[in-house]
Design an enzyme around this catalytic site. Structure first.
Site, PDB file in Angstrom:
ATOM      1  N   GLY A  28       0.815  -1.215   0.000  1.00 28.42           N
ATOM      2  CA  GLY A  28       0.000   0.000   0.000  1.00 28.42           C
ATOM      3  C   GLY A  28       0.842   1.257   0.000  1.00 28.42           C
ATOM      4  O   GLY A  28       2.052   1.212  -0.239  1.00 28.42           O
ATOM      5  N   LEU A  30       0.635   3.600  -2.218  1.00 26.15           N
ATOM      6  CA  LEU A  30       1.135   3.477  -3.596  1.00 26.15           C
ATOM      7  C   LEU A  30       1.663   4.802  -4.140  1.00 26.15           C
ATOM      8  O   LEU A  30       1.115   5.867  -3.862  1.00 26.15           O
ATOM      9  CB  LEU A  30       0.017   2.957  -4.510  1.00 26.15           C
ATOM     10  CG  LEU A  30      -0.623   1.626  -4.110  1.00 26.15           C
ATOM     11  CD1 LEU A  30      -1.639   1.191  -5.170  1.00 26.15           C
ATOM     12  CD2 LEU A  30       0.421   0.533  -3.910  1.00 26.15           C
ATOM     13  N   HIS A  34       5.081   2.092  -7.785  1.00 22.07           N
ATOM     14  CA  HIS A  34       4.111   0.992  -7.904  1.00 22.07           C
ATOM     15  C   HIS A  34       3.360   1.086  -9.230  1.00 22.07           C
ATOM     16  O   HIS A  34       3.072   0.072  -9.869  1.00 22.07           O
ATOM     17  CB  HIS A  34       3.081   1.053  -6.767  1.00 22.07           C
ATOM     18  CG  HIS A  34       3.675   0.885  -5.397  1.00 22.07           C
ATOM     19  ND1 HIS A  34       3.784   1.926  -4.511  1.00 22.07           N
ATOM     20  CD2 HIS A  34       4.179  -0.209  -4.780  1.00 22.07           C
ATOM     21  CE1 HIS A  34       4.336   1.479  -3.386  1.00 22.07           C
ATOM     22  NE2 HIS A  34       4.590   0.195  -3.529  1.00 22.07           N
ATOM     23  N   GLN A  58       7.090  -9.150   8.241  1.00 25.78           N
ATOM     24  CA  GLN A  58       8.386  -8.675   7.744  1.00 25.78           C
ATOM     25  C   GLN A  58       8.896  -7.458   8.525  1.00 25.78           C
ATOM     26  O   GLN A  58       9.940  -6.901   8.196  1.00 25.78           O
ATOM     27  CB  GLN A  58       8.342  -8.403   6.251  1.00 25.78           C
ATOM     28  CG  GLN A  58       7.474  -7.233   5.810  1.00 25.78           C
ATOM     29  CD  GLN A  58       7.310  -7.205   4.298  1.00 25.78           C
ATOM     30  OE1 GLN A  58       6.548  -7.966   3.728  1.00 25.78           O
ATOM     31  NE2 GLN A  58       8.037  -6.324   3.633  1.00 25.78           N
TER      32      GLN A  58
HETATM   33  O1  PAF Z   1       8.230  -4.654  -1.408  1.00 28.95           O
HETATM   34  C1  PAF Z   1       7.168  -4.730  -0.751  1.00 28.95           C
HETATM   35  O2  PAF Z   1       6.307  -3.845  -0.810  1.00 28.95           O
HETATM   36  C2  PAF Z   1       6.943  -5.925   0.148  1.00 28.95           C
HETATM   37  O3  PAF Z   1       8.122  -6.354   0.725  1.00 28.95           O
HETATM   38  C3  PAF Z   1       6.193  -7.079  -0.542  1.00 28.95           C
HETATM   39  C4  PAF Z   1       7.011  -7.671  -1.674  1.00 28.95           C
HETATM   40  C5  PAF Z   1       4.862  -6.580  -1.072  1.00 28.95           C
HETATM   41  C6  PAF Z   1       5.923  -8.189   0.459  1.00 28.95           C
HETATM   42  O4  PAF Z   1       5.141  -7.749   1.528  1.00 28.95           O
END
Ligand code: PAF
Length: 273
Positions: A28, A30, A34, A58
């Site tokens: 998100g 964006l 993106h 993560q």
């Molecule tokens: O690069 C990102 O935005 C994130 O690490 C991903 C690949 C969407 C995984 O959550």
């Protein structure tokens, strides 16, 4: 644009589609970076799926999960205007249960560079990407070159686990002054943003040195470190495309990577030579 939040429902929906599917996973907030991934996916596939999921696994303890920019409504609009066919918008409870199976990043490549100061971060990235790829089962999936280590590890996972998706790297998008686009740029104050520009200028210097024939990695790294001072530097590295250190730049096979901290914000960037 169809918006689906249930993994099972999305799988069911895509099962009946016999076209090529391009997939752009995002967390998100964006931006143009993106949008360039979505554009590429649209050029190369008949159907484009974007996921919008702020993946908690993560983020390490004490990192910016709670304050990560959230712009769900604006993101949906951007996807719609960019011609996305399906937006996958799950909750954490749709993606994770208790006592989870997970993917472990490789013990060396997953624990150097960003993985050294964020130990375990790439386990979370690979696990969620594996889940997302299994849900969407795309023909191609699109990742930015800015997160070069993430891109490298995902490509490695796909290769080593014999997955059939094609991973497509997409060039970094920059502001006019060179700052690489990142959702985390939103954390920077005006003054910090000025400091952040040192990252892109250090990479431009590296590129200019190479153009003039200076290929020695030590000389390039030293010049870059001088330019980046007094920022906190996590690393400046000259690596080959497989992420092994290079004593000299090899044109066509080199990535120069840098990560710094500007105030509390981590910024990473790189150039591919
Ligand atoms: O690069 C990102 O935005 C994130 O690490 C991903 C690949 C969407 C995984 O959550």
């Amino acid at each position: 644009m169809k918006i689906i939040s249930s993994p099972r429902e999305l799988k069911e929906y895509l099962k009946n589609i016999n076209n090529t599917v391009g997939f752009v996973p995002t967390m998100g907030a964006l931006h143009e970076g993106h949008i360039s991934l979505i554009k590429k996916a649209k050029e190369q596939n008949e159907i484009v799926v974007v996921s919008l999921f702020l993946n908690p696994t993560q983020f390490l303890k004490g990192e910016d999960l709670e304050k990560y920019p959230k712009k769900d409504e604006a993101d949906k609009k951007i996807c719609q205007l960019s011609g996305v066919d399906v937006l996958f918008f799950p909750q954490a409870s749709d993606m994770y249960g208790v006592d989870e199976v997970s993917i472990l990043a490789p013990k060396v490549r997953g624990y150097v560079l960003e993985g050294e100061s964020r130990a375990g971060h790439f386990n979370g990235v690979l696990t969620v990407v594996m889940k997302l790829l299994n849900i969407v089962n795309p023909t191609r999936a699109y990742f930015g070159k800015k997160d070069a280590q993430q891109l490298n590890l995902i490509s490695l996972m796909v290769k080593q686990l014999f997955m059939s998706v094609e991973i497509v790297p997409v060039d970094t998008v920059r502001e006019k002054d060179g700052l690489a686009l990142s959702s985390r740029n939103a954390y920077l104050s005006k003054e910090e943003r000025v400091q952040a520009l040192k990252v892109a200028s250090s990479l431009r210097t590296a590129s200019a040195m190479v153009s003039k024939g200076v290929l020695n990695s030590y000389e390039i790294i030293t010049a870059m470190r001088e330019m980046l001072a007094p920022l906190e530097i996590f690393y400046v590295e000259v690596l080959d495309r497989e992420f092994s250190p290079l004593s000299h730049v090899e044109i066509g096979n080199t990535i120069i990577l840098v990560e710094v901290k500007v105030a509390t914000t981590r910024l990473l960037d790189n150039i591919w030579l």
